[in-house]
Structures are given as C-alpha cells and as structure tokens.
Motif scaffolding. Structure first.
Motif, PDB file in Angstrom:
ATOM      1  N   LEU A   1       1.204  -1.488   0.152  1.00 59.87           N
ATOM      2  CA  LEU A   1       0.316  -0.054   0.112  1.00 59.87           C
ATOM      3  C   LEU A   1       0.768   1.179   0.147  1.00 59.87           C
ATOM      4  CD1 LEU A   1      -3.063  -1.409   2.700  1.00 59.87           C
ATOM      5  CD2 LEU A   1      -2.387  -0.928  -0.082  1.00 59.87           C
ATOM      6  N   TYR A   2       1.979   1.362   1.090  1.00 57.38           N
ATOM      7  CA  TYR A   2       2.712   2.112   0.587  1.00 57.38           C
ATOM      8  C   TYR A   2       3.060   2.362  -1.256  1.00 57.38           C
ATOM      9  CZ  TYR A   2       2.668   2.651   5.989  1.00 57.38           C
ATOM     10  OH  TYR A   2       2.221   3.215   7.542  1.00 57.38           O
ATOM     11  N   ALA A   3       3.988   1.387  -1.698  1.00 57.44           N
ATOM     12  CA  ALA A   3       4.502   1.628  -2.960  1.00 57.44           C
ATOM     13  C   ALA A   3       3.345   1.774  -3.086  1.00 57.44           C
ATOM     14  CB  ALA A   3       4.951   0.501  -2.813  1.00 57.44           C
ATOM     15  N   LEU A   4       2.191   1.722  -3.511  1.00 58.18           N
ATOM     16  CA  LEU A   4       1.211   2.074  -4.204  1.00 58.18           C
ATOM     17  C   LEU A   4       0.534   3.280  -4.238  1.00 58.18           C
ATOM     18  CD1 LEU A   4      -1.110   1.689  -6.279  1.00 58.18           C
ATOM     19  CD2 LEU A   4      -2.467   1.467  -4.905  1.00 58.18           C
ATOM     20  N   ARG A   5       0.954   3.989  -3.144  1.00 59.28           N
ATOM     21  CA  ARG A   5       1.137   5.227  -2.866  1.00 59.28           C
ATOM     22  C   ARG A   5       1.983   6.358  -3.839  1.00 59.28           C
ATOM     23  NH1 ARG A   5       2.412   9.586  -0.540  1.00 59.28           N
ATOM     24  NH2 ARG A   5       0.500  11.667   0.659  1.00 59.28           N
ATOM     25  N   GLU A   6       3.415   5.980  -3.548  1.00 60.25           N
ATOM     26  CA  GLU A   6       3.910   6.603  -3.891  1.00 60.25           C
ATOM     27  C   GLU A   6       4.074   6.891  -4.893  1.00 60.25           C
ATOM     28  OE1 GLU A   6       8.064   8.503  -3.830  1.00 60.25           O
ATOM     29  OE2 GLU A   6       6.236   8.760  -2.163  1.00 60.25           O
ATOM     30  N   ALA A   7       3.586   5.418  -5.698  1.00 65.23           N
ATOM     31  CA  ALA A   7       4.173   5.258  -7.574  1.00 65.23           C
ATOM     32  C   ALA A   7       2.927   6.427  -7.692  1.00 65.23           C
ATOM     33  CB  ALA A   7       3.776   3.402  -7.549  1.00 65.23           C
ATOM     34  N   LEU A   8       1.870   6.258  -7.433  1.00 68.67           N
ATOM     35  CA  LEU A   8       1.096   7.610  -7.542  1.00 68.67           C
ATOM     36  C   LEU A   8       1.349   8.605  -7.278  1.00 68.67           C
ATOM     37  CD1 LEU A   8      -2.991   5.426  -6.403  1.00 68.67           C
ATOM     38  CD2 LEU A   8      -2.097   5.858  -8.520  1.00 68.67           C
ATOM     39  N   ARG A   9       2.227   8.842  -6.130  1.00 65.58           N
ATOM     40  CA  ARG A   9       2.447  10.619  -6.007  1.00 65.58           C
ATOM     41  C   ARG A   9       3.698  10.916  -7.122  1.00 65.58           C
ATOM     42  NH1 ARG A   9       7.222  12.928  -4.725  1.00 65.58           N
ATOM     43  NH2 ARG A   9       8.177  11.299  -4.489  1.00 65.58           N
ATOM     44  N   LEU A  10       4.244   9.639  -7.462  1.00 67.86           N
ATOM     45  CA  LEU A  10       4.724   9.906  -8.502  1.00 67.86           C
ATOM     46  C   LEU A  10       4.391  10.322 -10.254  1.00 67.86           C
ATOM     47  CD1 LEU A  10       7.596   7.264  -7.954  1.00 67.86           C
ATOM     48  CD2 LEU A  10       8.337   9.565  -7.532  1.00 67.86           C
ATOM     49  N   ILE A  11       3.612   9.966 -10.373  1.00 65.67           N
ATOM     50  CA  ILE A  11       2.992  10.034 -11.348  1.00 65.67           C
ATOM     51  C   ILE A  11       1.829  11.330 -11.580  1.00 65.67           C
ATOM     52  CG2 ILE A  11       1.012   8.733 -12.729  1.00 65.67           C
ATOM     53  CD1 ILE A  11       1.117   6.166 -11.845  1.00 65.67           C
ATOM     54  N   ASP A  12       1.357  11.453 -10.456  1.00 71.08           N
ATOM     55  CA  ASP A  12       1.102  12.947  -9.856  1.00 71.08           C
ATOM     56  C   ASP A  12       1.527  14.062 -10.102  1.00 71.08           C
ATOM     57  OD1 ASP A  12      -1.845  14.399  -9.014  1.00 71.08           O
ATOM     58  OD2 ASP A  12       0.097  15.232  -7.600  1.00 71.08           O
ATOM     59  N   GLU A  13       3.457  14.001  -9.569  1.00 69.40           N
ATOM     60  CA  GLU A  13       4.148  14.611  -9.603  1.00 69.40           C
ATOM     61  C   GLU A  13       4.309  15.103 -11.222  1.00 69.40           C
ATOM     62  OE1 GLU A  13       8.793  13.955  -8.189  1.00 69.40           O
ATOM     63  OE2 GLU A  13       7.481  14.842  -6.413  1.00 69.40           O
ATOM     64  N   GLU A  14       5.231  14.257 -11.919  1.00 75.53           N
ATOM     65  CA  GLU A  14       5.394  14.019 -13.084  1.00 75.53           C
ATOM     66  C   GLU A  14       3.939  14.286 -14.146  1.00 75.53           C
ATOM     67  OE1 GLU A  14       7.699  11.598 -16.614  1.00 75.53           O
ATOM     68  OE2 GLU A  14       7.437  10.435 -14.622  1.00 75.53           O
ATOM     69  N   GLY A  15       2.887  14.103 -13.851  1.00 78.43           N
ATOM     70  CA  GLY A  15       2.145  14.467 -14.455  1.00 78.43           C
ATOM     71  C   GLY A  15       2.075  13.472 -15.810  1.00 78.43           C
ATOM     72  N   ALA A  16       1.234  12.829 -15.976  1.00 80.90           N
ATOM     73  CA  ALA A  16       0.760  11.689 -16.972  1.00 80.90           C
ATOM     74  C   ALA A  16       1.236  12.010 -18.163  1.00 80.90           C
ATOM     75  CB  ALA A  16      -0.697  11.485 -16.695  1.00 80.90           C
ATOM     76  N   PRO A  17       0.426  13.607 -19.137  1.00 77.93           N
ATOM     77  CA  PRO A  17       1.173  13.958 -20.517  1.00 77.93           C
ATOM     78  C   PRO A  17       2.600  13.443 -20.521  1.00 77.93           C
ATOM     79  CG  PRO A  17      -0.886  15.335 -19.542  1.00 77.93           C
ATOM     80  CD  PRO A  17      -0.352  14.427 -18.388  1.00 77.93           C
ATOM     81  N   ALA A  18       3.390  13.931 -19.679  1.00 78.53           N
ATOM     82  CA  ALA A  18       4.932  14.120 -19.703  1.00 78.53           C
ATOM     83  C   ALA A  18       5.391  12.523 -19.455  1.00 78.53           C
ATOM     84  CB  ALA A  18       5.594  14.964 -18.191  1.00 78.53           C
ATOM     85  N   ARG A  19       4.363  11.909 -18.432  1.00 75.86           N
ATOM     86  CA  ARG A  19       4.614  10.546 -17.679  1.00 75.86           C
ATOM     87  C   ARG A  19       5.061   9.441 -19.598  1.00 75.86           C
ATOM     88  NH1 ARG A  19       6.049   8.384 -12.839  1.00 75.86           N
ATOM     89  NH2 ARG A  19       6.049   6.078 -12.945  1.00 75.86           N
TER      90      ARG A  19
END
Length: 195
Positions: A54-72
């Motif tokens: 669950l911590y890993a999922l939260r961190e992965a989602l945070r990284l996606i949000d931080e980078e932004g889906a279009p940039a990712r």
C-alpha cells in the motif's frame, strides 16, 4: 483522496468471478475473497493487506501525479523509440507491428546466429541487467525487455544498449562498436521533447 477506489468491479464482472471453476493461483488477484468480505458482508477474516504494498502504491501514484500523466507518457514514448532504434541497429526486430507495440515492454526477435541464453546470461552476470526470454512459440527466439515506470530513463536505455553493443561486438555479431548507441542517439535527437 476521498472517494478514491483502488478497484471497481461491475455486476457482470463479479458474476464472472464467482462462476470461476478453478481456484485463483494468486492471493493478490483472488477477487472472490475480497468480494465475500466487501460485497457479501461475510466478515470472516480473510487476509491482512500487505502494508508495504500500500505504501508502494501510494508512492507510485505520488510520482505519477508529480510528473504528470502527459509528461510520463511522452517520456515512455521517447525512451521506447530510442530503445527500438538501438535494438534494430543490432538486427533485433520488434515482434509486434508499428502501432501495436507497448512503450513499456519490448519483445524483439533474436537475430539469426545470436545465442539467446548466452546473451541473457552475459547481461545478467557481467552488467547486472536482466531481460526475459521468449515464451511459448517464441522461446529461444525472442527477448522481452521492460522499460516502465521509473526504469524508463535515458540512463537505462544507454546502459542496456551499451552492454548489448559490447556483447555483440565481442562475439562478432556486430560489424563495429556503437551501432545501437548511435541509432538511439539519433532517435533521441529526432524526437526531442522541449523542456
């Protein structure tokens, strides 16, 4: 966030899950157990969620949000194009046609005369890079190369292609050094993303 669900299952999907004839081989995907608990209100203790996941999922989602889906998505496409160009320069053609390939997983044919297992072993033991072999009818004929999430980076593309260049040159499978790296460099230049 409020209202956030990790999984949503419709009535038809739930009926299909309940009609399953064989037991689910993985606890993580056994939705029948989860449905019994959450949908049917059978409050029998069925499992403890692995908190580290669950911590890993939260961190992965945070990284996606931080980078932004279009940039990712753009980063994955750029690194995929460079990796594909480098692999093609060594004669490793993609299995899937253009327009039907994933940017995150590359399945390429092993060139004729190239030792599939020998290359994968050298990559692992000499460079610390692990790639998968072909499955089913592609066993011994293809490689599966992951390039996803935080692993989708120029540094990883360069490291992998450099290692492959070295192995191919040492075995006489490449006519000269740097073929894959040159092709990847051209792909990066042609598809450069501003900023």
């Amino acid at each position: 966030p409020p209202g956030f669900a990790q999984l949503t299952v419709g009535e038809r999907a739930l009926a299909s899950i309940r009609a399953r004839k064989t037991p689910c081989p993985s606890w993580y995907f056994d939705f029948a157990l989860i449905a019994d608990y959450w949908v049917s209100a059978k409050r029998a203790y069925h499992h403890t969620a692995p908190i580290s996941m669950l911590y890993a999922l939260r961190e992965a989602l945070r990284l996606i949000d931080e980078e932004g889906a279009p940039a990712r998505f753009a980063r994955h496409q750029l690194n995929s194009a460079a990796l594909t160009a480098g692999l093609r320069a060594l004669g490793c053609e993609p299995v899937a046609e253009d327009g039907h390939r994933l940017a995150t997983l590359h399945c390429v044919l092993v060139p004729a005369g190239v030792d599939d297992a020998g290359v994968r072993t050298a990559l692992l033991h000499e460079y610390g890079i692990e790639i998968g072999g072909g499955l089913g009818p592609l066993q011994g004929k293809a490689w599966r190369i992951g390039l996803m999430g935080e692993s989708s980076s120029r540094a990883n593309v360069w490291s992998f292609l450099s290692a492959l260049d070295n192995i191919f040159l040492a075995k006489g499978w490449a006519e000269r050094a740097g073929l894959a790296l040159e092709a990847a460099s051209r792909a990066y230049s042609e598809r450069a993303i501003p900023g």
